[in-house]
Design an enzyme around this catalytic site. Structure first.
Site, short mmCIF file in Angstrom:
data_model
loop_
_atom_site.label_atom_id
_atom_site.label_comp_id
_atom_site.label_asym_id
_atom_site.label_seq_id
_atom_site.Cartn_x
_atom_site.Cartn_y
_atom_site.Cartn_z
N GLY A 72 0.91 -1.21 0.19
CA GLY A 72 -0.38 -0.29 -0.18
C GLY A 72 0.65 0.95 0.62
O GLY A 72 2.05 1.24 0.81
N CYS A 87 7.32 -0.12 6.06
CA CYS A 87 6.38 0.41 5.01
C CYS A 87 7.67 1.59 4.37
O CYS A 87 8.75 1.05 4.54
CB CYS A 87 6.49 1.82 6.46
SG CYS A 87 6.03 3.31 6.01
N LEU A 88 7.09 1.44 3.60
CA LEU A 88 8.09 2.04 1.69
C LEU A 88 8.81 3.53 2.59
O LEU A 88 9.77 3.60 2.12
CB LEU A 88 7.68 1.46 0.81
CG LEU A 88 7.09 0.53 0.01
CD1 LEU A 88 5.44 1.10 -1.44
CD2 LEU A 88 7.89 0.34 -0.29
N HIS A 109 -1.81 6.47 8.37
CA HIS A 109 -0.40 7.26 7.26
C HIS A 109 -1.18 9.00 7.19
O HIS A 109 -0.28 9.67 6.81
CB HIS A 109 0.48 7.28 5.81
CG HIS A 109 1.25 5.79 5.95
ND1 HIS A 109 2.42 6.96 6.14
CD2 HIS A 109 1.89 4.98 5.66
CE1 HIS A 109 3.75 5.58 6.12
NE2 HIS A 109 2.48 4.84 5.83
N HIS A 135 -2.93 0.69 7.97
CA HIS A 135 -1.58 0.95 8.42
C HIS A 135 -1.67 2.24 7.30
O HIS A 135 -1.07 3.47 7.30
CB HIS A 135 -0.88 0.39 7.71
CG HIS A 135 0.33 0.80 6.70
ND1 HIS A 135 1.79 0.28 7.99
CD2 HIS A 135 0.81 1.38 6.41
CE1 HIS A 135 3.16 0.99 7.19
NE2 HIS A 135 2.56 1.13 6.22
N GLU A 136 -2.45 2.68 5.98
CA GLU A 136 -2.55 2.90 5.21
C GLU A 136 -3.27 4.96 5.54
O GLU A 136 -2.81 5.71 5.35
CB GLU A 136 -3.35 2.89 3.42
CG GLU A 136 -1.93 2.15 3.55
CD GLU A 136 -1.16 2.34 2.86
OE1 GLU A 136 0.37 3.35 2.49
OE2 GLU A 136 0.64 1.23 2.82
N GLN A 139 3.44 10.07 1.12
CA GLN A 139 4.19 8.85 0.97
C GLN A 139 5.01 9.78 -0.31
O GLN A 139 6.20 9.63 -0.24
CB GLN A 139 4.71 7.90 1.23
CG GLN A 139 4.04 7.49 2.76
CD GLN A 139 3.62 5.85 2.24
OE1 GLN A 139 2.55 4.64 1.80
NE2 GLN A 139 4.94 4.84 2.95
NI NI Z 1 3.57 2.76 5.13
#
Ligand code: NI
Length: 169
Positions: A45, A88-89, A134, A130-131, A50
């Site tokens: 995701g 996480c990216l 963010h 999670h998203e 991000q």
């Molecule tokens: Ni993340």
């Protein structure tokens, strides 16, 4: 084209993202670029902050299905929890077990501006939680105890160092 993913501790990751008032071509192009970026990075995701855009837009790729959600809102969280690994990216390298609700219900708009309602469980529920975090400036490391969080951040720094060394050699 793939977008640059902002890495911890970029301040944009800590902002509360703004609701999207109008779904126009700019938003649709952003969503497309986020999907390309997500596929390229091999993640589950990605949230707009991000990629440096503080707007409430997420893309999720779980169970071979893409979800593009505008202004997502988690309506209900099950009391039943699940424990499982997350990464996480924006914090590439480490993973750590995070507790999440096993089931949730999400309401959002799709790119056509229609309201969608999704009941998710397991991995999909985890990805949405999670998203949406963010969008509220919350990172998965915030769900960890202090010692574990420091361990994850050390691993992240090590990962960045290794990557930059690889780039030089
Ligand atoms: Ni993340």
């Amino acid at each position: 084209m793939s977008l640059e993913v902002r890495l911890y501790p970029d301040p944009v990751l800590r902002e509360r993202a703004k609701p999207i008032e109008k779904i126009n071509d700019e938003i649709r192009m952003l969503a497309d670029a986020m999907i390309v970026t997500l596929v390229h990075a091999i993640g589950y995701g990605l949230a707009a902050p991000q990629v440096g855009v503080s707007k409430r837009l997420i893309v999720v790729d779980v169970n071979n299905k893409f979800y593009v959600l505008v202004n997502p809102e988690i309506l209900t969280f099950s009391e039943e929890k699940q424990m499982g690994p997350e990464g996480c990216l924006s914090i590439p390298g480490p993973e750590a077990d995070v507790e999440r609700s096993q089931k949730i219900a999400v309401r959002a708009l799709n790119l056509d501006g229609e309201e969608v309602y999704i009941e998710a469980e397991g991995m999909l529920a985890r990805a949405f939680q999670h998203e949406v975090d963010h969008l509220n400036g919350i990172l998965f490391i915030d769900h960890l105890g202090r010692a574990k969080r420091q361990l994850v951040l050390r691993e992240f720094e090590k990962h960045l160092k290794e990557e930059s060394e690889e780039a030089v050699s």
